[in-house]
Design a protein around this motif. Structure first.
Motif, PDB file in Angstrom:
ATOM      1  N   MET A   1      16.629 -61.087  -6.308  1.00 34.34           N
ATOM      2  CA  MET A   1      16.127 -63.104  -5.791  1.00 34.34           C
ATOM      3  C   MET A   1      15.043 -63.431  -5.205  1.00 34.34           C
ATOM      4  O   MET A   1      14.364 -62.159  -4.443  1.00 34.34           O
ATOM      5  CB  MET A   1      17.274 -63.660  -4.937  1.00 34.34           C
ATOM      6  CG  MET A   1      16.982 -65.334  -3.925  1.00 34.34           C
ATOM      7  SD  MET A   1      18.288 -65.487  -2.636  1.00 34.34           S
ATOM      8  CE  MET A   1      17.694 -64.493  -1.543  1.00 34.34           C
ATOM      9  N   ASN A   2      14.311 -64.236  -5.377  1.00 33.66           N
ATOM     10  CA  ASN A   2      12.653 -64.470  -4.764  1.00 33.66           C
ATOM     11  C   ASN A   2      12.883 -64.998  -2.889  1.00 33.66           C
ATOM     12  O   ASN A   2      13.692 -65.873  -3.107  1.00 33.66           O
ATOM     13  CB  ASN A   2      12.080 -65.972  -5.371  1.00 33.66           C
ATOM     14  CG  ASN A   2      10.857 -65.962  -5.561  1.00 33.66           C
ATOM     15  OD1 ASN A   2      10.234 -65.662  -4.023  1.00 33.66           O
ATOM     16  ND2 ASN A   2      10.363 -66.588  -5.614  1.00 33.66           N
ATOM     17  N   THR A   3      12.637 -64.143  -2.085  1.00 31.44           N
ATOM     18  CA  THR A   3      12.193 -64.424  -0.884  1.00 31.44           C
ATOM     19  C   THR A   3      11.828 -65.635  -0.614  1.00 31.44           C
ATOM     20  O   THR A   3      11.885 -66.311   0.232  1.00 31.44           O
ATOM     21  CB  THR A   3      11.398 -63.370   0.140  1.00 31.44           C
ATOM     22  OG1 THR A   3      10.524 -62.713  -0.703  1.00 31.44           O
ATOM     23  CG2 THR A   3      12.353 -62.061  -0.142  1.00 31.44           C
ATOM     24  N   GLY A   4      10.445 -66.277  -1.055  1.00 31.10           N
ATOM     25  CA  GLY A   4       9.571 -67.705  -1.317  1.00 31.10           C
ATOM     26  C   GLY A   4      10.178 -68.517  -1.000  1.00 31.10           C
ATOM     27  O   GLY A   4      10.135 -69.301  -0.573  1.00 31.10           O
ATOM     28  N   VAL A   5      11.797 -68.591  -2.202  1.00 33.62           N
ATOM     29  CA  VAL A   5      13.014 -70.093  -2.831  1.00 33.62           C
ATOM     30  C   VAL A   5      13.689 -69.667  -1.300  1.00 33.62           C
ATOM     31  O   VAL A   5      13.999 -71.075  -0.684  1.00 33.62           O
ATOM     32  CB  VAL A   5      13.539 -69.395  -3.668  1.00 33.62           C
ATOM     33  CG1 VAL A   5      14.634 -71.018  -3.689  1.00 33.62           C
ATOM     34  CG2 VAL A   5      13.110 -69.940  -4.901  1.00 33.62           C
ATOM     35  N   LEU A   6      14.424 -68.719  -0.801  1.00 34.78           N
ATOM     36  CA  LEU A   6      14.593 -68.465   0.573  1.00 34.78           C
ATOM     37  C   LEU A   6      14.025 -68.968   1.863  1.00 34.78           C
ATOM     38  O   LEU A   6      14.717 -69.793   2.634  1.00 34.78           O
ATOM     39  CB  LEU A   6      14.447 -67.237   0.885  1.00 34.78           C
ATOM     40  CG  LEU A   6      16.229 -66.351   1.931  1.00 34.78           C
ATOM     41  CD1 LEU A   6      17.542 -67.230   1.832  1.00 34.78           C
ATOM     42  CD2 LEU A   6      16.195 -64.897   1.938  1.00 34.78           C
ATOM     43  N   LEU A 120      20.448 -72.410  -3.153  1.00 31.56           N
ATOM     44  CA  LEU A 120      19.793 -71.172  -3.506  1.00 31.56           C
ATOM     45  C   LEU A 120      20.876 -70.438  -5.263  1.00 31.56           C
ATOM     46  O   LEU A 120      19.913 -69.794  -6.024  1.00 31.56           O
ATOM     47  CB  LEU A 120      20.058 -69.573  -3.106  1.00 31.56           C
ATOM     48  CG  LEU A 120      19.065 -69.941  -1.560  1.00 31.56           C
ATOM     49  CD1 LEU A 120      19.093 -68.580  -0.609  1.00 31.56           C
ATOM     50  CD2 LEU A 120      17.584 -69.926  -1.658  1.00 31.56           C
ATOM     51  N   PHE A 121      22.061 -70.700  -4.631  1.00 31.30           N
ATOM     52  CA  PHE A 121      22.753 -69.660  -6.121  1.00 31.30           C
ATOM     53  C   PHE A 121      24.192 -70.705  -6.318  1.00 31.30           C
ATOM     54  O   PHE A 121      24.226 -70.539  -7.523  1.00 31.30           O
ATOM     55  CB  PHE A 121      23.809 -68.634  -5.276  1.00 31.30           C
ATOM     56  CG  PHE A 121      22.873 -67.854  -4.623  1.00 31.30           C
ATOM     57  CD1 PHE A 121      22.307 -66.583  -5.470  1.00 31.30           C
ATOM     58  CD2 PHE A 121      23.028 -67.447  -3.135  1.00 31.30           C
ATOM     59  CE1 PHE A 121      21.295 -65.835  -5.260  1.00 31.30           C
ATOM     60  CE2 PHE A 121      22.143 -66.556  -3.098  1.00 31.30           C
ATOM     61  CZ  PHE A 121      21.150 -65.960  -3.219  1.00 31.30           C
ATOM     62  N   GLY A 122      23.435 -71.626  -6.220  1.00 33.66           N
ATOM     63  CA  GLY A 122      24.720 -72.884  -6.825  1.00 33.66           C
ATOM     64  C   GLY A 122      26.309 -72.647  -6.481  1.00 33.66           C
ATOM     65  O   GLY A 122      26.960 -72.078  -5.756  1.00 33.66           O
ATOM     66  N   ASP A 123      27.254 -73.482  -7.418  1.00 36.17           N
ATOM     67  CA  ASP A 123      28.496 -73.241  -7.451  1.00 36.17           C
ATOM     68  C   ASP A 123      28.735 -71.934  -7.153  1.00 36.17           C
ATOM     69  O   ASP A 123      29.824 -71.818  -6.049  1.00 36.17           O
ATOM     70  CB  ASP A 123      29.276 -74.277  -8.256  1.00 36.17           C
ATOM     71  CG  ASP A 123      28.864 -75.615  -7.823  1.00 36.17           C
ATOM     72  OD1 ASP A 123      28.650 -76.222  -6.844  1.00 36.17           O
ATOM     73  OD2 ASP A 123      29.021 -76.771  -9.326  1.00 36.17           O
ATOM     74  N   ARG A 124      28.684 -71.227  -8.060  1.00 37.62           N
ATOM     75  CA  ARG A 124      28.696 -69.842  -8.306  1.00 37.62           C
ATOM     76  C   ARG A 124      28.729 -69.215  -6.463  1.00 37.62           C
ATOM     77  O   ARG A 124      29.536 -68.337  -6.507  1.00 37.62           O
ATOM     78  CB  ARG A 124      28.025 -69.075  -8.922  1.00 37.62           C
ATOM     79  CG  ARG A 124      28.917 -67.555  -9.379  1.00 37.62           C
ATOM     80  CD  ARG A 124      28.266 -67.107 -10.180  1.00 37.62           C
ATOM     81  NE  ARG A 124      28.141 -66.981 -11.556  1.00 37.62           N
ATOM     82  CZ  ARG A 124      28.330 -67.401 -13.190  1.00 37.62           C
ATOM     83  NH1 ARG A 124      27.578 -66.038 -13.480  1.00 37.62           N
ATOM     84  NH2 ARG A 124      28.651 -67.926 -14.085  1.00 37.62           N
ATOM     85  N   GLY A 125      27.787 -69.603  -5.999  1.00 36.65           N
ATOM     86  CA  GLY A 125      27.325 -68.504  -4.997  1.00 36.65           C
ATOM     87  C   GLY A 125      28.398 -69.514  -3.738  1.00 36.65           C
ATOM     88  O   GLY A 125      28.540 -68.403  -2.697  1.00 36.65           O
ATOM     89  N   VAL A 126      28.002 -71.071  -3.710  1.00 37.17           N
ATOM     90  CA  VAL A 126      29.172 -71.174  -2.956  1.00 37.17           C
ATOM     91  C   VAL A 126      30.630 -70.956  -3.336  1.00 37.17           C
ATOM     92  O   VAL A 126      31.884 -69.961  -2.573  1.00 37.17           O
ATOM     93  CB  VAL A 126      29.633 -72.235  -3.502  1.00 37.17           C
ATOM     94  CG1 VAL A 126      30.373 -73.378  -2.007  1.00 37.17           C
ATOM     95  CG2 VAL A 126      28.100 -73.175  -2.566  1.00 37.17           C
ATOM     96  N   PHE A 127      30.731 -71.150  -4.813  1.00 40.96           N
ATOM     97  CA  PHE A 127      32.628 -70.306  -4.418  1.00 40.96           C
ATOM     98  C   PHE A 127      32.938 -68.773  -3.787  1.00 40.96           C
ATOM     99  O   PHE A 127      33.765 -68.783  -3.504  1.00 40.96           O
ATOM    100  CB  PHE A 127      32.595 -69.915  -6.317  1.00 40.96           C
ATOM    101  CG  PHE A 127      34.202 -69.114  -6.818  1.00 40.96           C
ATOM    102  CD1 PHE A 127      35.498 -69.726  -6.577  1.00 40.96           C
ATOM    103  CD2 PHE A 127      34.074 -68.247  -6.984  1.00 40.96           C
ATOM    104  CE1 PHE A 127      35.753 -69.174  -6.943  1.00 40.96           C
ATOM    105  CE2 PHE A 127      35.053 -66.949  -6.883  1.00 40.96           C
ATOM    106  CZ  PHE A 127      35.743 -68.324  -7.545  1.00 40.96           C
ATOM    107  N   TYR A 128      31.545 -67.296  -4.106  1.00 43.43           N
ATOM    108  CA  TYR A 128      32.031 -66.753  -3.374  1.00 43.43           C
ATOM    109  C   TYR A 128      31.919 -66.642  -2.258  1.00 43.43           C
ATOM    110  O   TYR A 128      32.598 -65.600  -1.276  1.00 43.43           O
ATOM    111  CB  TYR A 128      30.563 -65.451  -4.386  1.00 43.43           C
ATOM    112  CG  TYR A 128      31.688 -64.588  -6.068  1.00 43.43           C
ATOM    113  CD1 TYR A 128      32.429 -64.388  -5.831  1.00 43.43           C
ATOM    114  CD2 TYR A 128      30.501 -65.613  -6.828  1.00 43.43           C
ATOM    115  CE1 TYR A 128      33.037 -64.583  -6.934  1.00 43.43           C
ATOM    116  CE2 TYR A 128      30.586 -65.367  -7.842  1.00 43.43           C
ATOM    117  CZ  TYR A 128      31.859 -64.686  -8.181  1.00 43.43           C
ATOM    118  OH  TYR A 128      32.209 -64.745  -9.034  1.00 43.43           O
TER     119      TYR A 128
END
Length: 130
Positions: A1-6, A120-128
């Motif tokens: 993951m790009n830390t700049g985006v974070l 950052l991760f979309g629906d997949r990230g929210v799922f987890y």
């Protein structure tokens, strides 16, 4: 993951919080309005975001990952409960002891964490994460 985006997402959320603080300080938003907006976020927006993230195609791999995460969280919460009992055992006031134990076990990651993970991760990230 790009830390700049974070960092960009965290900075954006920080700016939104500052905007809310400023709106509150200049009395643009009254206390009841702030409470109403918080309730909308907690009871409508966040659950809708979580429910939307669970609307995905079934796969055995996702189920295995979900079970692994759930069992890991049970272990982590058990360790947090044990540690909080050991650390805050010396607190004599029972009300303060309950508050400190609760605060050390359960985080407020859902309030900021779920929107951050969603961006950052979309629906997949929210799922987890949920």
């Amino acid at each position: 993951m790009n830390t700049g985006v974070l960092f960009n997402q965290i900075f954006l959320m920080f700016c939104l919080m500052l905007l809310g603080l400023l709106a509150n300080k200049i009395k643009f938003i009254h206390e009841q309005t702030a409470n109403d907006l918080t309730n909308i976020l907690l009871y409508l927006v966040s659950p809708c975001l979580i429910i939307k993230s669970f609307e995905i195609h079934y796969s055995a791999q996702r189920l295995d990952q979900l079970l692994l995460i759930a069992s890991s969280m049970l272990i982590i919460y058990s360790l947090q409960i044990l540690c909080s009992k050991l650390i805050f055992h010396a607190v004599t006031d029972p009300r303060l002891q309950r508050i400190t134990k609760f605060g050390s076990i359960y985080s407020n990651a859902g309030f900021i964490g779920i929107p951050l993970v969603s961006s950052l991760f979309g629906d997949r990230g929210v799922f987890y994460v949920s």
